[in-house]
Scaffold this motif. Structure first.
Motif: not given
Length: 560
Positions: A240-266
């Motif tokens: 959550e911290y990364l999403q709000e303070h690192v990924f969001g400000p850097a425009g990293m729209e698809h970055a996330a923790l690598d949880d195999r349960r939530t991976r999408d088709e991409h």
């Protein structure tokens, strides 16, 4: 992907494009434009499966950025394709940023079995590049006064048991904390989903392998400790911290923790090479590596992260400089690693980088902060570190080194080789640090007076001294850029670079990575003659004679 605002915790930070002159597109000299013609001669079967010769890479440029000129894009594409002919591959994505210009290339298949192509939207395991995200998060909290770099990690993470020695946040960031790495545990720790407490428990029972500050030990577990500190201080879960303070400000729209349960088709399926054949990767869960290697992102995301670092959008210029400054052991030996990034000179370029290697992936992020360049690469084939590095180095050569002829050394025997080694290191470290300190966030190290430093380098490269004890001379030369030698080669080479820039201009200074150390020295000495430099700054007659012998000609002023 749009550009995020230049903002960090409510405080404005200047973009490096507001304070530095960006090289104009028409100033490019493109080395290697013969590559497309080479590839035309390759038969289709010579390319790996899933990399058709006719396929164009995906290209996109967000608002306020421009694509590279067409001839540069063709050369970048050809460079990547030439590398892909070396061995079987699957999918690959490449991103390049220079000043206001941007290029993305996606090649092959993200999923071979399903025939799905790699695209800029494809997400890849970031592996150890996650450490760079974690380091940024820690430095953000340091800037807010919520983390002290020299605090004992147990004051932030009480669950970490007391060890023989205290370990600080700074030491963990630089892999100087003595914390073991997961390689000694085998694969069992990747068998299932674990939370932060579970990740810490995997290593908490092991003693430190060395007293903190005395030895560089690369450690994912050390970064998990930092992830736990981020959670404790921020009150947010690491992701959550990364999403709000690192990924969001850097425009990293698809970055996330690598949880195999939530991976999408991409998300890219993973592969490895076994006996020259491509096979599926072993399936593992990386939640136990969360802050040291547990994220995923697209190539657009990774390039956006690099751009945000160059722009000082995530942390201040000062903090960025800390991250990019190599640390040293207590006895003054450089580790070539700062806070979340490795650093080293390459032909006078100052490189800041992190790679990643895990089942399913190989990644690399490489920045040249003194030259406004970011290069991002991701593959879904394991063990591609050498290949990604070749591509990145080729891109550096193509964009920054032009077609200037290199002045080659005429070495005759081991003494010449050692003299040339010293000359090359003065050039490489000096030019790199000068560019990083004057056009990037760095500061020049060292305290010794310059005349004394020049005299020391002259003695260091003295032919008669080298002949008497070549092994000892080699050891001194190879250590002369380190803190234990007060950064001797860095200080002398940086002064030479400054002299050249003042006399010949920034554009000419940028030519030396291609022209080489002998051209760097010869031009400096010619300028010093015309300016009547004090004697120590001109080296001595013996070293000048060695330069003439190595170049095979007299030292004369260059014609500009």
């Amino acid at each position: 992907m749009g550009r995020a605002s230049i903002e960090h915790h409510g405080q404005q930070h200047p973009s490096r494009r507001d304070t530095r002159q960006v090289r104009a597109p028409e100033g490019h000299t493109v080395k290697g434009l013969w590559l497309p013609f080479l590839l035309v001669s390759l038969t289709a079967w010579a390319l790996p499966p899933g990399v058709p010769l006719c396929e164009r890479p995906h290209s996109a440029a967000p608002v306020q950025e421009q694509p590279f000129p067409e001839e540069v894009q063709r050369a970048l594409d050809a460079l990547v394709r030439a590398e892909l002919t070396r061995e079987p591959h699957a999918g690959l994505a490449v991103g390049v940023l220079q000043g206001g210009q941007r290029w993305l290339g996606a090649y092959g298949l993200r999923d071979v079995e399903r025939g799905l192509p790699a695209t800029p939207r494809t997400t890849w395991r970031m592996a150890s590049i996650t450490k760079s995200f974690t380091a940024v998060a820690v430095l953000q909290l340091v800037e807010q006064g919520r983390i002290d770099l020299d605090a004992d990690i147990r004051t932030l993470v009480p669950a970490w048991p007391e060890k023989r020695w205290p370990v600080t946040v700074r030491q963990l960031l630089g892999h100087l904390g003595g914390v073991t790495n997961y390689g000694r545990f085998g694969p069992s720790h990747d068998s299932g989903l674990v939370d932060t407490a579970g990740a810490l428990a995997l290593v908490s029972g092991y003693e430190l392998e060395a007293e903190p500050g005395t030895r560089f030990i690369y450690s994912t577990w050390a970064y998990n400790l930092l992830g736990a500190a981020i959670e404790a201080v921020s009150g947010q879960r690491y992701g959550e911290y990364l999403q709000e303070h690192v990924f969001g400000p850097a425009g990293m729209e698809h970055a996330a923790l690598d949880d195999r349960r939530t991976r999408d088709e991409h998300h890219a399926a993973g592969y490895r090479l076994r006996d020259g054949q491509r096979v599926a990767s072993k399936v593992i869960d990386v939640s136990g590596r969360f802050a040291g290697g547990g994220t995923r992102a697209s190539i657009e995301d990774l390039l956006g992260f690099g751009e945000a670092l160059l722009d000082y959008r995530l942390v201040s210029r000062t903090s960025t400089g800390w991250m990019q400054t190599p640390m040293s052991t207590r006895d003054g030996r450089l580790t070539d690693y700062g806070m979340g990034f490795a650093t080293w000179p390459l032909r006078g370029h100052y490189l800041v980088a992190h790679s990643g290697a895990q089942p399913e992936t190989s990644t690399l992020l490489l920045l040249l902060p003194g030259e406004d360049v970011a290069i991002a690469l991701a593959s879904n084939v394991e063990g591609q570190a050498a290949s990604l590095k070749r591509i990145a180095y080729g891109i550096i050569e193509l964009l920054l080194e032009g077609e200037e002829p290199r002045l080659l050394a005429r070495r005759q025997g081991p003494v010449d080789a050692l003299v040339y080694e010293g000359i090359n290191r003065v050039f490489g470290y000096g030019l790199a640090y000068h560019q990083w300190a004057t056009h990037g966030p760095g500061t020049l190290p060292g305290t010794r007076e310059l005349p004394e430093s020049f005299e020391q380098v002259t003695r260091l490269l003295d032919r008669s001294t080298i002949e008497r004890a070549p092994d000892a001379a080699r050891e001194r030369i190879l250590a002369a850029h380190e803190p234990r030698a007060d950064w001797l080669l860095v200080r002398v080479g940086a002064h030479m670079a400054q002299t050249l820039e003042e006399a010949l201009g920034s554009e000419r200074l940028r030519s030396y990575p291609a022209r080489g150390p002998l051209a760097f020295f010869n031009d400096y000495l010619a300028i010093c003659e015309s300016k009547s430099c004090p004697d120590p700054f001109r080296f001595n007659d013996a070293l000048r004679a060695d330069l003439r012998r190595l170049t095979g000609e007299n030292i004369e002023p260059s014609r500009h």
